[in-house]
Scaffold this active site. Structure first.
Site, PDB file in Angstrom:
ATOM      1  N   TYR A 232      31.641 -37.334  12.741  1.00  0.00           N
ATOM      2  CA  TYR A 232      30.628 -36.249  12.009  1.00  0.00           C
ATOM      3  C   TYR A 232      31.602 -34.878  12.054  1.00  0.00           C
ATOM      4  O   TYR A 232      32.981 -34.550  11.994  1.00  0.00           O
ATOM      5  CB  TYR A 232      30.031 -35.329  13.666  1.00  0.00           C
ATOM      6  CG  TYR A 232      28.828 -36.139  13.410  1.00  0.00           C
ATOM      7  CD1 TYR A 232      27.399 -35.970  12.752  1.00  0.00           C
ATOM      8  CD2 TYR A 232      28.075 -36.877  14.060  1.00  0.00           C
ATOM      9  CE1 TYR A 232      26.256 -36.399  13.319  1.00  0.00           C
ATOM     10  CE2 TYR A 232      27.753 -38.012  14.784  1.00  0.00           C
ATOM     11  CZ  TYR A 232      26.353 -37.187  13.946  1.00  0.00           C
ATOM     12  OH  TYR A 232      25.122 -37.764  13.920  1.00  0.00           O
TER      13      TYR A 232
ATOM     14  N   TYR B 204      28.270 -45.477  14.346  1.00  0.00           N
ATOM     15  CA  TYR B 204      29.561 -44.767  15.006  1.00  0.00           C
ATOM     16  C   TYR B 204      29.865 -45.521  16.592  1.00  0.00           C
ATOM     17  O   TYR B 204      29.417 -45.381  17.275  1.00  0.00           O
ATOM     18  CB  TYR B 204      30.131 -43.757  14.838  1.00  0.00           C
ATOM     19  CG  TYR B 204      28.976 -42.348  14.844  1.00  0.00           C
ATOM     20  CD1 TYR B 204      28.863 -41.415  16.121  1.00  0.00           C
ATOM     21  CD2 TYR B 204      28.024 -42.192  13.858  1.00  0.00           C
ATOM     22  CE1 TYR B 204      27.961 -41.016  17.158  1.00  0.00           C
ATOM     23  CE2 TYR B 204      26.688 -41.639  14.578  1.00  0.00           C
ATOM     24  CZ  TYR B 204      26.356 -41.402  15.826  1.00  0.00           C
ATOM     25  OH  TYR B 204      25.990 -40.000  16.229  1.00  0.00           O
TER      26      TYR B 204
ATOM     27  N   ARG C 220      26.979 -46.037  17.943  1.00  0.00           N
ATOM     28  CA  ARG C 220      25.181 -46.085  17.644  1.00  0.00           C
ATOM     29  C   ARG C 220      25.100 -46.938  16.500  1.00  0.00           C
ATOM     30  O   ARG C 220      26.181 -46.322  15.899  1.00  0.00           O
ATOM     31  CB  ARG C 220      25.185 -44.710  17.152  1.00  0.00           C
ATOM     32  CG  ARG C 220      25.321 -43.682  18.940  1.00  0.00           C
ATOM     33  CD  ARG C 220      23.821 -42.071  18.740  1.00  0.00           C
ATOM     34  NE  ARG C 220      22.921 -43.153  19.039  1.00  0.00           N
ATOM     35  CZ  ARG C 220      21.685 -42.107  18.178  1.00  0.00           C
ATOM     36  NH1 ARG C 220      22.133 -41.146  17.860  1.00  0.00           N
ATOM     37  NH2 ARG C 220      20.958 -42.870  18.519  1.00  0.00           N
TER      38      ARG C 220
ATOM     39  N   HIS D 102      22.411 -43.971  10.982  1.00  0.00           N
ATOM     40  CA  HIS D 102      21.461 -43.064  11.639  1.00  0.00           C
ATOM     41  C   HIS D 102      21.184 -41.252  10.116  1.00  0.00           C
ATOM     42  O   HIS D 102      22.741 -41.316  10.492  1.00  0.00           O
ATOM     43  CB  HIS D 102      21.084 -42.402  12.557  1.00  0.00           C
ATOM     44  CG  HIS D 102      21.849 -42.308  13.540  1.00  0.00           C
ATOM     45  ND1 HIS D 102      22.624 -42.829  14.255  1.00  0.00           N
ATOM     46  CD2 HIS D 102      21.778 -40.482  14.057  1.00  0.00           C
ATOM     47  CE1 HIS D 102      23.955 -41.683  15.246  1.00  0.00           C
ATOM     48  NE2 HIS D 102      23.170 -40.671  14.488  1.00  0.00           N
TER      49      HIS D 102
ATOM     50  N   HIS E  19      19.863 -37.262  11.013  1.00  0.00           N
ATOM     51  CA  HIS E  19      19.203 -36.439  12.081  1.00  0.00           C
ATOM     52  C   HIS E  19      18.650 -35.932  10.817  1.00  0.00           C
ATOM     53  O   HIS E  19      18.827 -35.273  10.577  1.00  0.00           O
ATOM     54  CB  HIS E  19      20.511 -36.129  12.678  1.00  0.00           C
ATOM     55  CG  HIS E  19      20.645 -36.779  13.966  1.00  0.00           C
ATOM     56  ND1 HIS E  19      20.411 -36.853  15.322  1.00  0.00           N
ATOM     57  CD2 HIS E  19      22.048 -37.705  13.695  1.00  0.00           C
ATOM     58  CE1 HIS E  19      21.278 -37.395  15.430  1.00  0.00           C
ATOM     59  NE2 HIS E  19      22.369 -37.995  15.004  1.00  0.00           N
TER      60      HIS E  19
END
Ligand code: BEZ
Ligand code: FE
Length: 301
Positions: free
Chosen positions: A158, A192, A213, A216, A218
């Site tokens: 991120y 990640y 995870r 994906h 969000h």
């Protein structure tokens, strides 16, 4: 003066809290004390373990920064956020698309972009186009619905991890068009590892968990009069699709990028189509599970 036993101490505490003016605080704290005491009796908690827990929670608090929320992470890996999310879903007057965790990387005030733009401001990698329509439960389009989107780059990081909060990347806000339709370019996200360099990471390792995870994207989608939708789309070909470390995946949210989608508004790159449905808002809406970490203390103060 009453001599306490390992069972009567629970009632003594609850009796002393009996004058709590706020009825909800009274209910929550009584239940918390009952369950915490029952837990300590159940595992025969030792003083060393009690101190270790105090040290652990202190460390969790000290790891928090304006862009990192270790307490939310702890709640996530214990399935507590997923549970509160499920409880929150039960309060909906009308359920739309399944919800999923907001996670600790949501940020308010991402840039407002135009339909068709890319959310990759700094990162590069294999591209995909995401498109679809925002409608109500019956399929009626919701014009100009606000779509907030954020994800990792194609290496699984991120922006707040890569740039320490100094610049935004892989996030953006869009207004759907008059028919609720939207499309934008992005990079194919990578699954990640959640941040494992803090106390939550130590716990994950001690439990022999992978801490990952699946890939994906969000979404936080809203339209006046409708219940805000906090969700994510998960890539079905990810190795962690069945073992998400924070319990966010559900079958209706699993999708795949198609290399050959003739209906995609941008050709030449893989496409993901997903239509989101919003349920109507009830009068007693109780907000969402999770927050922009930078806003948590601002809201408490
Ligand atoms: C996320 O999806 O961004 C996330 C959710 C829970 C913990 C860590 C990351
Ligand atoms: Fe995420």
């Amino acid at each position: 003066m009453r001599d306490l036993t390992i069972t009567s101490v629970t009632d003594a505490v609850i009796e002393q809290m009996g004058n709590t003016a706020d009825p909800r605080l009274k209910q929550v704290m009584e239940s918390l004390v009952r369950h915490m005491h029952a837990f300590a009796r159940d595992v025969n908690l030792t003083p060393e373990e009690w101190l270790k827990a105090i040290g652990f929670l202190t460390n969790v608090g000290q790891t928090c920064t304006p862009v990192r929320q270790e307490f939310i992470l702890l709640s996530d890996v214990l399935g507590f956020s997923a549970l509160v999310n499920l409880l929150h879903d039960k309060t909906a007057v009308e359920l739309g698309t399944e919800s999923s965790l907001l996670g600790p990387f949501y940020q308010q005030n991402a840039p407002l972009l135009s339909l068709g733009d890319t959310i990759a401001a700094h990162s590069t990698g294999p591209e995909v186009v995401l498109y679809g329509q925002v409608t109500d439960k019956a399929g009626v389009p919701l014009p100009n619905a606000l779509i907030q989107v954020w994800q990792t780059d194609s290496e699984g990081a991120y922006d707040v991890q890569k740039f320490d909060g100094a610049q935004m990347d892989m996030r953006g806000n869009f207004n759907a068009d008059a028919e609720g339709r939207f499309h934008f370019r992005t990079l194919k996200p990578l699954g990640y590892s959640i941040p494992l360099d803090g106390p939550v990471g130590n716990l994950i390792r001690a439990q022999g968990r992978h801490g990952c995870r699946p890939a994906h994207i969000h979404f936080l989608i809203s339209a006046p009069g409708y219940r805000e939708l906090v969700t994510a789309l998960y890539l079905g070909d990810d190795q962690y699709i069945d073992s998400d470390t924070v319990f966010g995946v559900s079958t209706p949210l699993v999708t795949l990028a198609r290399a050959d989608d003739p209906a995609a508004p941008i050709q030449g790159i893989p496409a993901i189509r997903y239509d989101f449905r919003l349920g109507i808002a009830g009068s007693g809406e109780t907000g969402r599970v999770g927050a922009d970490p930078a806003q948590i203390l601002a809201n408490v103060a």
